[in-house]
Write a protein that holds these residues in place. Structure first.
Motif, PDB file in Angstrom:
ATOM      1  N   ALA A  55      -9.427  -0.924 -14.393  1.00  0.00           N
ATOM      2  CA  ALA A  55      -8.776  -0.420 -13.183  1.00  0.00           C
ATOM      3  C   ALA A  55      -7.354  -0.948 -13.160  1.00  0.00           C
ATOM      4  O   ALA A  55      -7.032  -1.937 -13.829  1.00  0.00           O
ATOM      5  N   SER A  56      -6.508  -0.311 -12.376  1.00  0.00           N
ATOM      6  CA  SER A  56      -5.119  -0.765 -12.291  1.00  0.00           C
ATOM      7  C   SER A  56      -5.029  -2.011 -11.416  1.00  0.00           C
ATOM      8  O   SER A  56      -5.853  -2.215 -10.507  1.00  0.00           O
ATOM      9  N   PRO A  57      -4.030  -2.862 -11.662  1.00  0.00           N
ATOM     10  CA  PRO A  57      -3.844  -4.031 -10.789  1.00  0.00           C
ATOM     11  C   PRO A  57      -3.668  -3.645  -9.324  1.00  0.00           C
ATOM     12  O   PRO A  57      -4.177  -4.339  -8.435  1.00  0.00           O
ATOM     13  N   ALA A  58      -2.992  -2.511  -9.083  1.00  0.00           N
ATOM     14  CA  ALA A  58      -2.770  -2.073  -7.698  1.00  0.00           C
ATOM     15  C   ALA A  58      -4.098  -1.730  -7.015  1.00  0.00           C
ATOM     16  O   ALA A  58      -4.323  -2.074  -5.847  1.00  0.00           O
ATOM     17  N   TYR A  59      -4.982  -1.042  -7.743  1.00  0.00           N
ATOM     18  CA  TYR A  59      -6.284  -0.698  -7.158  1.00  0.00           C
ATOM     19  C   TYR A  59      -7.076  -1.958  -6.828  1.00  0.00           C
ATOM     20  O   TYR A  59      -7.670  -2.076  -5.729  1.00  0.00           O
TER      21      TYR A  59
END
Length: 324
Positions: A169-173
């Motif tokens: 998953a993305s760091p932002a998510y």
């Protein structure tokens, strides 16, 4: 027959593969009428009707099928002669056509393709980037790179490396939604699934000696592995991704692994498959050396533990995994 040249044979093979004068005309960047005249000239030289034509389609006659078989052999013999003599010069020259899935092209081959160009300036590489399994003979493919599936009509295959699948998953998510601690936590998260390949949505876990398979129906579903990666990068949720691609993006800080201690990644071999008539051509050998250096980084397990290629006839191998 004596009036026919190599390009006439190449034109006929191209028409037979495309089933369309207009398609070949676009590929050759000429008028469709020129392709039609070329076909008429070939038929006149043979004294036979080689194709049935309608407004919307073209199909070969029985004589056309015979001519096609001979045309392919003539072109292949010429290619072998050309490549054999080319290998006696000091430089590797010619064109190598490689079929490769979008993800392997984007994240493995393209970033390093300049290395091959520097090693062999006389070599031209044509990438055919798509996820389908190609007909190597009909489409004049020299090397097909596939993960877990051998294209039909191939007779020589070499294992380049192995890959599995893991969750990312993305760091932002993860900042917004938190990081799951166990497989059960996934029910509270947005998940991304692959609508075209059901096995990609069977997420395998092992914890405390117990194995679990979770069948995912994502909050976002898409029929392309490349789009699965794009959605994960955009923060749309957690995705199961080829770890060759996932680790590359982790190293760039664009994705983070999720539940890495309990995910069972599995193992699929990455193959380079070559038609038997081409595997000794110097230009193909040079390209294979480059490919082994690219994918050797992903031979994370000893080769003996990778799923093995079990024979020289790829038709013996069933498709067990989409090539991405």
């Amino acid at each position: 027959m004596k009036e026919l040249n190599l390009d006439d044979f190449a034109l006929f093979v191209q028409i037979a593969a495309a089933h369309s004068f207009s398609t070949v005309a676009r590929e050759r960047n000429v008028a469709a009428s020129r392709i039609s005249r070329g076909m008429a000239r070939i038929e006149a030289a043979c004294g036979l009707r080689l194709a049935h034509r309608t407004t919307h389609s073209l199909s070969l006659t029985e004589e056309g099928e015979i001519f096609l078989d001979h045309a392919r052999r003539i072109l292949d013999e010429y290619a072998q002669l050309r490549d054999g003599f080319g290998g006696r010069t000091q430089h590797i020259v010619g064109t190598v056509r490689i079929s490769v899935s979008q993800l392997l092209a984007e994240y493995v081959l393209i970033p390093k393709l300049h290395i091959l160009g520097a090693q062999h300036p006389g070599l031209t590489i044509e990438l055919q980037v798509e996820d389908r399994v190609v007909d190597m003979a009909d489409e004049s493919i020299d090397i097909a790179i596939r993960a877990g599936v051998d294209p039909a009509q191939a007779s020589v295959a070499q294992t380049l490396g192995c890959h599995g699948r893991a969750l990312y998953a993305s760091p932002a998510y993860l900042r917004k939604h938190g990081t799951p601690k166990c497989a059960d936590d996934l029910s509270a998260h947005r998940l991304i699934s692959n609508a075209s390949t059901r096995t990609h949505n069977q997420w395998n876990f092992q914890a405390n000696g117990a194995s679990t398979v979770v069948n995912i129906k994502g909050n976002v579903q898409v029929n392309s592995s490349a789009s699965v990666v794009a959605l994960a990068l955009a923060g749309a949720g957690i995705a199961r991704i080829n770890d060759v691609v996932g680790q590359f993006l982790v190293e760039q800080g664009k994705l983070k692994p999720v539940l890495s201690k309990v995910v069972v990644p599995g193992s699929n071999s990455i193959y380079a498959v070559i038609l038997s008539t081409r595997h000794r051509a110097p230009k193909v050998l040079a390209t294979m050396g480059f490919l082994k250096s690219c994918f050797g980084l992903f031979a994370k397990q000893p080769m003996a533990q990778c799923p093995a290629y079990t024979g020289n006839n790829a038709s013996q191998t069933q498709e067990n995994q989409h090539a991405h």
